[in-house]
Motif scaffolding. Structure first.
Motif, short mmCIF file in Angstrom:
data_model
loop_
_atom_site.label_atom_id
_atom_site.label_comp_id
_atom_site.label_asym_id
_atom_site.label_seq_id
_atom_site.Cartn_x
_atom_site.Cartn_y
_atom_site.Cartn_z
N ALA A 38 9.48 0.11 5.64
CA ALA A 38 9.37 -1.34 5.41
C ALA A 38 8.03 -1.85 5.95
O ALA A 38 7.38 -2.68 5.31
CB ALA A 38 10.53 -2.09 6.08
N ALA A 39 7.61 -1.33 7.11
CA ALA A 39 6.34 -1.74 7.71
C ALA A 39 5.16 -1.34 6.83
O ALA A 39 4.16 -2.05 6.75
CB ALA A 39 6.19 -1.14 9.10
N GLU A 40 5.27 -0.20 6.15
CA GLU A 40 4.19 0.27 5.28
C GLU A 40 4.15 -0.49 3.96
O GLU A 40 3.13 -0.50 3.28
CB GLU A 40 4.35 1.77 4.99
CG GLU A 40 4.00 2.63 6.19
CD GLU A 40 4.48 4.07 6.03
OE1 GLU A 40 4.87 4.47 4.91
OE2 GLU A 40 4.46 4.78 7.04
N SER A 41 5.25 -1.12 3.59
CA SER A 41 5.32 -1.87 2.34
C SER A 41 4.54 -3.17 2.47
O SER A 41 4.65 -3.86 3.48
CB SER A 41 6.79 -2.16 2.02
OG SER A 41 6.89 -3.37 1.32
N PRO A 42 3.74 -3.52 1.45
CA PRO A 42 2.95 -4.76 1.51
C PRO A 42 3.84 -6.00 1.68
O PRO A 42 3.41 -7.01 2.21
CB PRO A 42 2.22 -4.82 0.18
CG PRO A 42 2.35 -3.47 -0.44
CD PRO A 42 3.52 -2.79 0.20
N VAL A 43 5.09 -5.93 1.23
CA VAL A 43 5.99 -7.09 1.32
C VAL A 43 7.00 -6.96 2.47
O VAL A 43 7.86 -7.80 2.63
CB VAL A 43 6.72 -7.36 -0.02
CG1 VAL A 43 5.73 -7.90 -1.05
CG2 VAL A 43 7.40 -6.12 -0.55
N GLY A 44 6.88 -5.88 3.27
CA GLY A 44 7.74 -5.72 4.44
C GLY A 44 9.20 -5.49 4.11
O GLY A 44 10.08 -5.87 4.87
#
Length: 173
Positions: free
Chosen positions: A43-49
């Protein structure tokens, strides 16, 4: 036996007033907490969290992240909260010197003691590291940052990433 359990709950509540209210049936094994850390890191690596979570893991994610105020498990996706990130950043600003695991463990218990077992403290620390792009250093060398392996003297070092423009230009070459 029920009276004893109520008495123990009250004793714990006075010692750890901010302890999260987990489901009694929840057995927080290291394996379960590791699954959650993997979800939090993605989730942290995802641009939208946010991170889509397999159906088999959704209840677990909801049972741990809700009481810990880490994020919200929606119907299919987990969305990381900024609450702990902001909490740790405020404490980092107040600390002099590098952000150590020991300082973060102290911050977890502010303003009131939470009484979290070490692997849950590590979960919060490592998901913060992922959210803020930090490396865990032990004696100036990066360590993997595994649950139960963090040492008080370990330092969370901010990694400076290239700007999006520089990154895109480099990828286009």
């Amino acid at each position: 036996a029920m009276a004893l359990n109520q008495w123990l709950d009250q004793a714990l509540a006075s010692q750890f007033p901010a302890h999260p209210n987990f489901d009694d049936a929840l057995n927080l094994t290291k394996g379960k907490v590791q699954k959650l850390l993997d979800v939090a890191r993605r989730a942290a690596e995802s641009p939208v969290g946010r991170e889509e979570v397999e159906m088999s893991e959704r209840v677990l994610v909801r049972q741990i992240t809700g009481p810990l105020s880490m994020g919200t498990m929606h119907d299919t996706a987990y969305v990381q909260s900024e609450e702990w990130k902001n909490h740790f950043l405020r404490h980092e600003a107040a600390e002099s010197g590098p952000l150590t695991v020991a300082a973060m463990r102290r911050a977890i218990n502010l303003p009131k003691p939470r009484g979290l077992p070490l692997h849950l403290q590590d979960l919060l620390i490592l998901s913060f590291a992922a959210q803020t792009n930090r490396t865990i250093l032990r004696y100036q060398s990066a360590v993997p940052g595994d649950l139960g392996e963090l040492k008080d003297d370990d330092v969370l070092k901010q990694e400076v990433l290239p700007s999006a423009d520089i990154w895109e230009n480099a990828r286009a070459m």
